[in-house]
Design an enzyme around this catalytic site. Structure first.
Site, mmCIF file in Angstrom:
data_model
loop_
_atom_site.group_PDB
_atom_site.id
_atom_site.type_symbol
_atom_site.label_atom_id
_atom_site.label_comp_id
_atom_site.label_asym_id
_atom_site.label_seq_id
_atom_site.Cartn_x
_atom_site.Cartn_y
_atom_site.Cartn_z
ATOM 1 N NE ARG A 134 -3.581 0.158 1.930
ATOM 2 C CZ ARG A 134 -4.231 -0.707 2.717
ATOM 3 N NH1 ARG A 134 -4.113 -0.627 4.016
ATOM 4 N NH2 ARG A 134 -5.005 -1.630 2.199
ATOM 5 C CE1 TYR A 135 0.247 4.152 4.569
ATOM 6 C CE2 TYR A 135 0.497 1.837 5.143
ATOM 7 C CZ TYR A 135 -0.140 3.046 5.309
ATOM 8 O OH TYR A 135 -1.162 3.148 6.212
ATOM 9 N NE ARG A 165 5.012 2.440 5.843
ATOM 10 C CZ ARG A 165 4.842 3.641 5.280
ATOM 11 N NH1 ARG A 165 5.648 4.050 4.317
ATOM 12 N NH2 ARG A 165 3.846 4.415 5.665
ATOM 13 C CB CYS A 214 -3.893 -15.722 16.030
ATOM 14 S SG CYS A 214 -3.822 -14.608 14.636
ATOM 15 C CB CYS A 239 -8.355 -10.656 18.982
ATOM 16 S SG CYS A 239 -6.650 -11.064 19.378
ATOM 17 C CB CYS A 274 -9.277 -10.118 14.583
ATOM 18 S SG CYS A 274 -8.009 -10.208 13.316
ATOM 19 N NE ARG A 297 -4.494 -8.019 8.135
ATOM 20 C CZ ARG A 297 -3.368 -7.724 8.785
ATOM 21 N NH1 ARG A 297 -2.867 -8.586 9.658
ATOM 22 N NH2 ARG A 297 -2.732 -6.610 8.541
ATOM 23 C CG ASP A 345 -9.923 -1.253 11.058
ATOM 24 O OD1 ASP A 345 -9.725 -0.034 10.979
ATOM 25 O OD2 ASP A 345 -9.024 -2.107 11.029
ATOM 26 C CG ASP A 355 -5.651 1.311 8.832
ATOM 27 O OD1 ASP A 355 -5.251 1.916 7.824
ATOM 28 O OD2 ASP A 355 -5.057 0.335 9.332
ATOM 29 C CE LYS A 363 -1.176 1.499 10.472
ATOM 30 N NZ LYS A 363 -0.582 1.173 9.152
#
Ligand code: SF4
Length: 436
Positions: free
Chosen positions: A122-123, A126, A135, A139, A142, A144, A303, A340, A347
């Site tokens: 995206r950026y 990076r 995981c 969570c 989450c 995702r 989000d 975000d 962000k």
């Protein structure tokens, strides 16, 4: 001091009567005995649900799987579990099935910005490299949720190799963030191999690992793992504490090992309704983090992912929290509060306003106490025209080695070397008419 307290011993014994402290502190034992269904949760924690509640919860688990390490479950306050921040982050809630019209399956458009399997680019400089789909704990908040745990899956070396090739062939990538899922779900040998491949790429200057292990499975941070990671400096580690209660003796030991290993450790917190949406809780959290050499990095607005509406707060709550931190505590304890941007805009930092007004020679500001003050602008500042090849650059940067700097966004409008006078949104009708 919690290292193997009464609650943990009781849970360990319910898993297996012969369980010992060494079993408890073995991360593989914890994963093998993770809680993945309601009956198991009831048995180990002593919390029970009615038949009606259970049938609703089961529907939730069909959509979003459950996985809680015995360690994290041992932190739940069972007497008052409905209000417990550890319970809320780890155990399913029927509200997860309420999908609003404004909810999005992939709010950050990570799939659209994926030029190669496992890579989000995206950026400009990076990439995010998804190296695991699993995981230690799923969570409930989450972002995702759509991906994590849908298929338990650790990519093979061949699959990871595709991402490595993309990075090798994209020279502008100087920073690689390993994410997932949780990258530390990979076995040590694969982490070793992956880091050796990435750090051998000449243009990769920094590798980062995003992991929630210090919070949900601190025993994963073993001395052996730290020895492997130490070979690949500079390596930055970001973890994810959301509540001061999560900074237990075991968690402190995990972050101590990382800090002693020489890794800068940062923390990302998600602002969650009825979990940490309180200036006092957040202040306690940031103080505990810095006390343990973890730098608060981001505070995320929750989000717009599907199934998270019950966790969302208004943005005003985040601003209120930032107002209670800035000036009221040390600057290095204060995270950057970000939204975000839905659709993949990245962000966006948000904070209270401190500039009240501005003239050509004075800026009027207010501080955290409400004091209004003025900053006198310099009378004789000589602005240097910058055409990206000015004397200052040539003196201070070795332009031979320096990247060509492309201006973007508002930076482009401010740049002397660029003639743009406006940024026009795509499909702007007024401008389209001019083109006709
Ligand atoms: S550890 Fe991170 S990626 Fe995994 S479920 Fe939690 S928030 Fe999601």
């Amino acid at each position: 001091m919690e290292i193997f307290n009464g609650t943990q011993q009781a849970i360990a014994n319910k898993i297996n009567k012969t369980s010992t402290i060494s079993n408890w502190r073995d991360w593989k034992w914890q994963l093998k005995n993770s809680i993945s269904n309601i009956d198991q949760f009831e048995k180990l924690t002593g919390i029970t649900f009615s038949a009606d509640e259970k049938s609703q919860l089961k529907k939730t688990l069909e959509k979003f799987p459950l996985s809680i390490t015995p360690y994290y479950a041992s932190l739940i306050s069972t007497e008052n579990y409905q209000n417990d921040p550890v319970f809320k982050q780890s155990f399913a809630n029927v509200h997860e099935l309420h999908v609003l019209d404004t909810d999005l399956a992939d709010p950050l458009s990570e799939d659209k910005d994926s030029p190669e399997e496992g890579i989000t680019h995206r950026y400009p400089d990076r990439v995010l490299f998804h190296v695991s789909n699993v995981c230690a704990m799923y969570c409930r908040h989450c972002t995702r949720k759509r991906k994590v745990g849908d298929i338990d899956f650790i990519p093979s070396k061949e699959q990871l190799q595709k991402g490595i090739e993309y990075i090798k062939n994209t020279p502008q990538v100087r920073d690689v963030l390993l994410s997932g899922g949780d990258p530390l779900m990979l076995p040590d040998s694969k982490i070793d191999w992956l880091l050796s491949e990435l750090t051998a790429i000449p243009h990769v200057e920094v590798v980062r690992i995003g992991t929630r292990m210090p919070v949900v499975l601190p025993y994963r941070i073993t001395d052996e793992l730290v020895q492997i990671l130490k070979k690949y400096q500079p390596l930055w580690i970001n973890t994810h504490f959301n509540h001061p209660r999560e900074m237990t003796a075991s968690a402190k030991e995990a972050v101590r090992k990382l800090a002693d290993g020489g890794f800068p450790v940062g923390n990302q917190t998600v602002l969650l309704a009825n979990v940490n949406d309180c200036p006092r809780i957040m202040k306690k959290l940031v103080h505990k983090l810095v006390q343990n050499r973890v730098r608060p990095y981001y505070l995320y607005q929750c989000d717009l992912s599907e199934g998270l509406s019950h966790f969302r707060t208004p943005v005003g709550k985040g601003i209120e929290i930032m107002e209670s931190l800035i000036g009221h505590t040390s600057g290095f304890s204060i995270p950057t509060y970000v939204i975000d941007a839905p659709g993949g805009g990245g962000k966006i930092p948000v904070m209270p306003n401190y500039i009240i007004s501005w003239s050509t020679h004075k800026v009027v500001l207010r501080n955290y106490e409400g004091v209004i003050t003025t900053y006198k602008e310099p009378d004789h500042y000589e602005n240097k025209f910058c055409d990206r090849d000015c004397e200052n650059c040539n003196l201070e940067l070795n332009m031979e080695e320096s990247d060509e700097m492309q201006s973007l966004g508002i930076e482009k409008l401010l740049a002397d070397s660029n003639d743009s006078i406006s940024l026009i949104p795509e499909n702007n009708e007024r401008h389209n008419r001019r083109d006709d």
